[in-house]
Design an enzyme around this catalytic site. Sequence first.
Site, PDB file in Angstrom:
ATOM      1  CG  ASP A 127     -37.493   2.526  76.182  1.00  0.00           C
ATOM      2  OD1 ASP A 127     -37.159   1.376  75.830  1.00  0.00           O
ATOM      3  OD2 ASP A 127     -37.145   3.551  75.550  1.00  0.00           O
ATOM      4  CD  GLU A 192     -35.563   0.937  70.544  1.00  0.00           C
ATOM      5  OE1 GLU A 192     -35.256   0.860  69.343  1.00  0.00           O
ATOM      6  OE2 GLU A 192     -36.654   1.407  70.924  1.00  0.00           O
TER       7      GLU A 192
END
Length: 503
Positions: A127, A192
């Site tokens: 991400d 994250e």
Amino acid sequence: MSHTLAVEKMNLLVLPSILLVISTAHAFQYAELAQYIDSHQEEYVEVLRNWVAIESDSSNILKRPDLHRMMEITAQKLRLMGGTVELVDIGVQELPGGQMIALPKVVTAQFGNDSNKHTVCVYGHVDVQPAKLEDGWATDPYNLTDINGNLYGRGASDNKAPVLAWIHAVEAYQALNMELPVNVKFLIEGMEETGSNGLDAMILAQRDTFFSDVDYIIISDCSWLGQRPALTYGTRGNCYFFAEVEGPKQDLHSGVYGGTVIEPMTDLIGILDTLITPSGKILIPGIREAVAPLSDEEWKLYQDIDFDMDNYKNKIGVSQLMYSNKVDLLAHMWRYPTVSIHGIEGAFSDPGTKTVIPAKVTAKFSIRQVPNMDPAVVKKQVSDYLHSVFAKRKSPNKLKVTMVIGAKPWLADTQHPLYEAGKAAAKTVFGMDPDLIREGGTIPIARTFQDVMEKSIIMLPIGGFDDGLHSQNEKISRYNYIEGTKLFIAYLNEVAQIKKTVM
């Protein structure tokens, strides 16, 4: 001379030749792998281009379909390599309005299950932070652009290229029909950048299954400090606070009511000013006293690090730094706490003018955590201190202090064989010893691995010091991407040399 002595003498003469042959074969094996990486670098850049094109922004729920697709593409790449791959459901995310949205699944993969070998688990994330061309990017953030050997794009360095470098390292061994020197597992997440929602619970749930045979954890979600390769052995934690001051029942006209009410914004600015001095000294009682002292060994470690202060200053665009010598600057970047004020919610911040007295304002600030600080203790220290300062103002307004993040720092033992393996791998690939550095930011998963799984961890970065993580024009250099892949290849081989202890 007796026949026995003659044979023994011949064996002694032959032994160096045998060792030389073994050494040469070993060197040739690395050379062959490195050559394979070099000859496939265009393919690796193209895969990175395809991954960067996916807008896997975990902070934007409208991009959640892209994030789900990113996890599926990651899993599919690992499946095509013959790995044992799972997409692990980690539940749902509750949004501020109360609605629920599915979290992106976590990808786990395994290559090799030889009980005679060490097993490493590589952690990464796919991400990214938000990015828009109009934010000041020179190129489209989701179209990987090669300019003078730098590959520009959101997520290029943080963390898509490092994840791909690890995958390509395993792939190279396979392509050349070379046995992996260790068993390799992957744990790749998609949240994250927004706090790794659901990951801690997943790690705890699989501690005795997927992670049961893991010996070592490798994280490559950080950067070098300068031009030299680096091994990271520590990160700061973070305590993030909201300080809310509430006064009138609604916003007021400053011309009509100014001078008649005690304004929440004035109170808030007043208490924020008591957190830290202009020279960086934290004023909250008990914070500085909790910090582990700087040892002579640590001082020398910082002194020996390759770090250009002028280059650092120019890179961030300031005329003066808080400290004038390298050791003090690095120490305050890595191993001392800092207070940063990030913003004020409820205050007028749009272009133009607005003569308003905000009824409620919320300051957002954080305190980076270092050994031996405890977030639970810091929470009380900050709340007690701000309330005592606020009480002295004798304001009728109400103060509420909340800690919304309490992440602990992480510190590793640089004498651990994992770090010796890292030094040897860096020497093989780059021909130089790496810097041993700490990271000023926070990577909470490292502490989770340490506390929940009790595994040894190393952070092995390949990102450059000037990659611009989270910023406009994020990039990774082609050099770091390709040579970093070779570093991971060499590192797997070095980890295999660590003596396996019998429990």
